[in-house]
Design a protein around this motif. Structure first.
Motif, PDB file in Angstrom:
ATOM      1  N   ARG A  95     -22.937 -34.277  -0.114  1.00 19.42           N
ATOM      2  CA  ARG A  95     -22.128 -34.514  -1.357  1.00 19.42           C
ATOM      3  C   ARG A  95     -22.918 -34.157  -2.692  1.00 19.42           C
ATOM      4  NH1 ARG A  95     -22.394 -40.647  -3.422  1.00 19.42           N
ATOM      5  NH2 ARG A  95     -24.226 -39.746  -4.703  1.00 19.42           N
ATOM      6  N   ARG A  96     -22.090 -32.816  -2.775  1.00 24.05           N
ATOM      7  CA  ARG A  96     -22.648 -32.340  -4.066  1.00 24.05           C
ATOM      8  C   ARG A  96     -21.964 -32.609  -5.441  1.00 24.05           C
ATOM      9  NH1 ARG A  96     -23.300 -25.943  -2.060  1.00 24.05           N
ATOM     10  NH2 ARG A  96     -24.477 -26.253  -0.453  1.00 24.05           N
ATOM     11  N   ILE A  97     -22.721 -32.692  -6.230  1.00 23.44           N
ATOM     12  CA  ILE A  97     -22.259 -33.317  -7.602  1.00 23.44           C
ATOM     13  C   ILE A  97     -22.170 -32.134  -8.519  1.00 23.44           C
ATOM     14  CG2 ILE A  97     -22.567 -35.072  -9.492  1.00 23.44           C
ATOM     15  CD1 ILE A  97     -23.891 -36.687  -7.244  1.00 23.44           C
ATOM     16  N   ASN A 102     -18.414 -30.364 -20.352  1.00 28.46           N
ATOM     17  CA  ASN A 102     -18.246 -31.286 -21.220  1.00 28.46           C
ATOM     18  C   ASN A 102     -19.048 -32.444 -20.651  1.00 28.46           C
ATOM     19  OD1 ASN A 102     -16.731 -30.154 -23.239  1.00 28.46           O
ATOM     20  ND2 ASN A 102     -14.757 -30.605 -22.116  1.00 28.46           N
ATOM     21  N   GLN A 103     -18.782 -32.775 -19.157  1.00 27.31           N
ATOM     22  CA  GLN A 103     -19.809 -33.688 -18.765  1.00 27.31           C
ATOM     23  C   GLN A 103     -21.170 -33.479 -18.663  1.00 27.31           C
ATOM     24  OE1 GLN A 103     -17.770 -32.890 -15.004  1.00 27.31           O
ATOM     25  NE2 GLN A 103     -16.091 -34.322 -15.237  1.00 27.31           N
ATOM     26  N   LEU A 104     -21.694 -32.268 -18.708  1.00 29.00           N
ATOM     27  CA  LEU A 104     -23.285 -32.197 -18.960  1.00 29.00           C
ATOM     28  C   LEU A 104     -23.438 -32.361 -20.264  1.00 29.00           C
ATOM     29  CD1 LEU A 104     -23.680 -28.548 -17.015  1.00 29.00           C
ATOM     30  CD2 LEU A 104     -24.437 -30.923 -16.362  1.00 29.00           C
ATOM     31  N   GLY A 110     -27.359 -38.549 -23.093  1.00 30.49           N
ATOM     32  CA  GLY A 110     -28.104 -39.824 -22.610  1.00 30.49           C
ATOM     33  C   GLY A 110     -27.064 -40.962 -22.138  1.00 30.49           C
ATOM     34  N   GLN A 111     -25.892 -40.415 -22.081  1.00 32.57           N
ATOM     35  CA  GLN A 111     -24.850 -41.399 -21.737  1.00 32.57           C
ATOM     36  C   GLN A 111     -24.628 -41.055 -20.079  1.00 32.57           C
ATOM     37  OE1 GLN A 111     -21.471 -40.372 -24.206  1.00 32.57           O
ATOM     38  NE2 GLN A 111     -22.418 -41.511 -25.918  1.00 32.57           N
ATOM     39  N   PRO A 112     -24.335 -42.137 -19.466  1.00 33.79           N
ATOM     40  CA  PRO A 112     -23.936 -41.971 -18.003  1.00 33.79           C
ATOM     41  C   PRO A 112     -22.667 -41.215 -17.629  1.00 33.79           C
ATOM     42  CG  PRO A 112     -23.805 -44.184 -18.471  1.00 33.79           C
ATOM     43  CD  PRO A 112     -24.158 -43.806 -19.587  1.00 33.79           C
ATOM     44  N   TRP A 113     -22.430 -40.596 -16.655  1.00 35.49           N
ATOM     45  CA  TRP A 113     -21.204 -40.220 -16.386  1.00 35.49           C
ATOM     46  C   TRP A 113     -21.099 -40.463 -14.603  1.00 35.49           C
ATOM     47  CZ3 TRP A 113     -20.454 -36.146 -12.536  1.00 35.49           C
ATOM     48  CH2 TRP A 113     -18.939 -35.814 -12.580  1.00 35.49           C
ATOM     49  N   ASN A 114     -20.037 -41.032 -14.235  1.00 35.92           N
ATOM     50  CA  ASN A 114     -19.653 -41.239 -13.003  1.00 35.92           C
ATOM     51  C   ASN A 114     -20.694 -42.036 -12.489  1.00 35.92           C
ATOM     52  OD1 ASN A 114     -18.235 -41.400 -10.649  1.00 35.92           O
ATOM     53  ND2 ASN A 114     -18.181 -39.064 -10.302  1.00 35.92           N
ATOM     54  N   ILE A 115     -21.334 -41.442 -11.449  1.00 36.17           N
ATOM     55  CA  ILE A 115     -22.784 -42.436 -10.895  1.00 36.17           C
ATOM     56  C   ILE A 115     -23.943 -42.024 -11.289  1.00 36.17           C
ATOM     57  CG2 ILE A 115     -21.236 -43.129  -8.828  1.00 36.17           C
ATOM     58  CD1 ILE A 115     -22.870 -40.870  -7.257  1.00 36.17           C
ATOM     59  N   ILE A 116     -23.964 -40.954 -12.251  1.00 35.06           N
ATOM     60  CA  ILE A 116     -25.424 -40.213 -12.671  1.00 35.06           C
ATOM     61  C   ILE A 116     -25.771 -40.789 -14.114  1.00 35.06           C
ATOM     62  CG2 ILE A 116     -26.278 -38.169 -13.212  1.00 35.06           C
ATOM     63  CD1 ILE A 116     -25.382 -38.286 -10.255  1.00 35.06           C
ATOM     64  N   LYS A 117     -26.797 -41.379 -14.338  1.00 36.38           N
ATOM     65  CA  LYS A 117     -27.558 -41.912 -15.451  1.00 36.38           C
ATOM     66  C   LYS A 117     -27.840 -40.532 -16.250  1.00 36.38           C
ATOM     67  CE  LYS A 117     -29.623 -45.666 -13.210  1.00 36.38           C
ATOM     68  NZ  LYS A 117     -30.814 -46.456 -12.838  1.00 36.38           N
ATOM     69  N   GLY A 118     -27.593 -40.755 -17.350  1.00 38.90           N
ATOM     70  CA  GLY A 118     -27.904 -40.006 -18.542  1.00 38.90           C
ATOM     71  C   GLY A 118     -29.464 -39.522 -18.824  1.00 38.90           C
ATOM     72  N   GLU A 138     -29.976 -26.283 -21.587  1.00 38.98           N
ATOM     73  CA  GLU A 138     -29.626 -24.612 -21.774  1.00 38.98           C
ATOM     74  C   GLU A 138     -28.321 -24.653 -21.295  1.00 38.98           C
ATOM     75  OE1 GLU A 138     -31.341 -20.377 -20.138  1.00 38.98           O
ATOM     76  OE2 GLU A 138     -32.648 -22.103 -19.978  1.00 38.98           O
ATOM     77  N   ALA A 139     -28.039 -25.258 -20.082  1.00 41.81           N
ATOM     78  CA  ALA A 139     -26.712 -25.281 -19.769  1.00 41.81           C
ATOM     79  C   ALA A 139     -25.364 -25.659 -20.634  1.00 41.81           C
ATOM     80  CB  ALA A 139     -26.339 -26.131 -18.434  1.00 41.81           C
ATOM     81  N   VAL A 140     -25.806 -26.330 -21.557  1.00 42.62           N
ATOM     82  CA  VAL A 140     -24.867 -27.156 -22.673  1.00 42.62           C
ATOM     83  C   VAL A 140     -24.785 -26.053 -23.639  1.00 42.62           C
ATOM     84  CG1 VAL A 140     -24.885 -29.000 -24.165  1.00 42.62           C
ATOM     85  CG2 VAL A 140     -25.220 -29.477 -22.078  1.00 42.62           C
ATOM     86  N   GLU A 141     -25.945 -25.425 -24.057  1.00 44.19           N
ATOM     87  CA  GLU A 141     -25.996 -24.399 -25.014  1.00 44.19           C
ATOM     88  C   GLU A 141     -25.147 -23.309 -24.646  1.00 44.19           C
ATOM     89  OE1 GLU A 141     -30.169 -23.423 -25.846  1.00 44.19           O
ATOM     90  OE2 GLU A 141     -30.797 -25.435 -26.739  1.00 44.19           O
ATOM     91  N   LEU A 142     -25.298 -22.932 -23.532  1.00 37.24           N
ATOM     92  CA  LEU A 142     -24.462 -21.632 -23.103  1.00 37.24           C
ATOM     93  C   LEU A 142     -23.054 -22.065 -22.661  1.00 37.24           C
ATOM     94  CD1 LEU A 142     -27.035 -20.147 -20.490  1.00 37.24           C
ATOM     95  CD2 LEU A 142     -26.247 -19.202 -22.653  1.00 37.24           C
ATOM     96  N   GLY A 143     -22.550 -23.546 -22.572  1.00 35.02           N
ATOM     97  CA  GLY A 143     -21.460 -23.850 -22.210  1.00 35.02           C
ATOM     98  C   GLY A 143     -20.929 -23.754 -20.896  1.00 35.02           C
ATOM     99  N   LEU A 144     -21.907 -23.631 -19.971  1.00 35.86           N
ATOM    100  CA  LEU A 144     -21.628 -23.745 -18.437  1.00 35.86           C
ATOM    101  C   LEU A 144     -21.684 -25.124 -17.848  1.00 35.86           C
ATOM    102  CD1 LEU A 144     -23.948 -20.739 -18.155  1.00 35.86           C
ATOM    103  CD2 LEU A 144     -21.467 -20.508 -17.945  1.00 35.86           C
ATOM    104  N   GLY A 145     -20.960 -25.328 -16.647  1.00 31.11           N
ATOM    105  CA  GLY A 145     -20.821 -26.253 -15.815  1.00 31.11           C
ATOM    106  C   GLY A 145     -21.458 -25.980 -14.633  1.00 31.11           C
ATOM    107  N   GLY A 146     -22.038 -26.918 -13.748  1.00 33.65           N
ATOM    108  CA  GLY A 146     -22.416 -26.364 -12.458  1.00 33.65           C
ATOM    109  C   GLY A 146     -22.942 -27.459 -11.600  1.00 33.65           C
TER     110      GLY A 146
END
Length: 153
Positions: A95-97, A102-104, A110-118, A138-146
């Motif tokens: 199960r890759r998450i 935006n979710q990152l 610090g807010q939770p998303w789905n089953i992942i704690k912030g 760094e991912a948020v600053e670059l605007g990347l998901g992953g």
């Protein structure tokens, strides 16, 4: 993805055993995760070497010596306590998450998303993006998901 489990277990066991440095297999993923840990201040140095110890001089990795090549991580302690208290994997092979930018950003705030704690202060998440393995800020600053690989704190 198996390499993420290996480096998480080795780093956490090294800190628990109060080791000065540990060896992990030299792979691109382990090098990227080690670089993130070094940049965030969880380890004091990352050097290449063999299974016997770090290299004194540069030795290239070839097909003939790839099995014995290792990355040596010098672990960091502050007032006789490990700097890294816990390192755990988030995604697993079954199960890759994956998260969008935006979710990152939600997780980084610090807010939770789905089953992942912030992310809490003093903690990082390691994310595999199209531009390589980086921490969540760094991912948020670059605007990347992953793909979320691990969390360390």
């Amino acid at each position: 993805m198996v390499g993420v489990y290996d480096i998480c277990a080795r780093v956490q066991n090294g800190f628990r055993a109060r080791l000065g440095r540990i060896a992990v297999p030299e792979t691109k993923l382990n090098l990227s995760v080690s670089r993130v840990l070094y940049n965030q201040g969880f380890v004091s140095s990352v050097t290449r070497g063999t299974h016997l110890g770090p290299d004194a001089t540069y030795t290239p990795t070839t097909n003939l010596n790839v099995a014995e090549r290792r990355l040596w991580l010098s672990l960091k302690y502050y007032q006789d306590q490990p700097v890294l208290r816990k390192m755990s994997c988030i995604s697993k092979p079954s199960r890759r998450i994956t998260c969008s930018a935006n979710q990152l950003q939600t997780l980084a705030s610090g807010q939770p998303w789905n089953i992942i704690k912030g992310v809490i202060p003093g903690e990082i998440m390691i994310v595999s993006t199209t531009r390589g393995v980086v921490d969540i800020q760094e991912a948020v600053e670059l605007g990347l998901g992953g793909t979320l690989l691990a969390r360390a704190g």
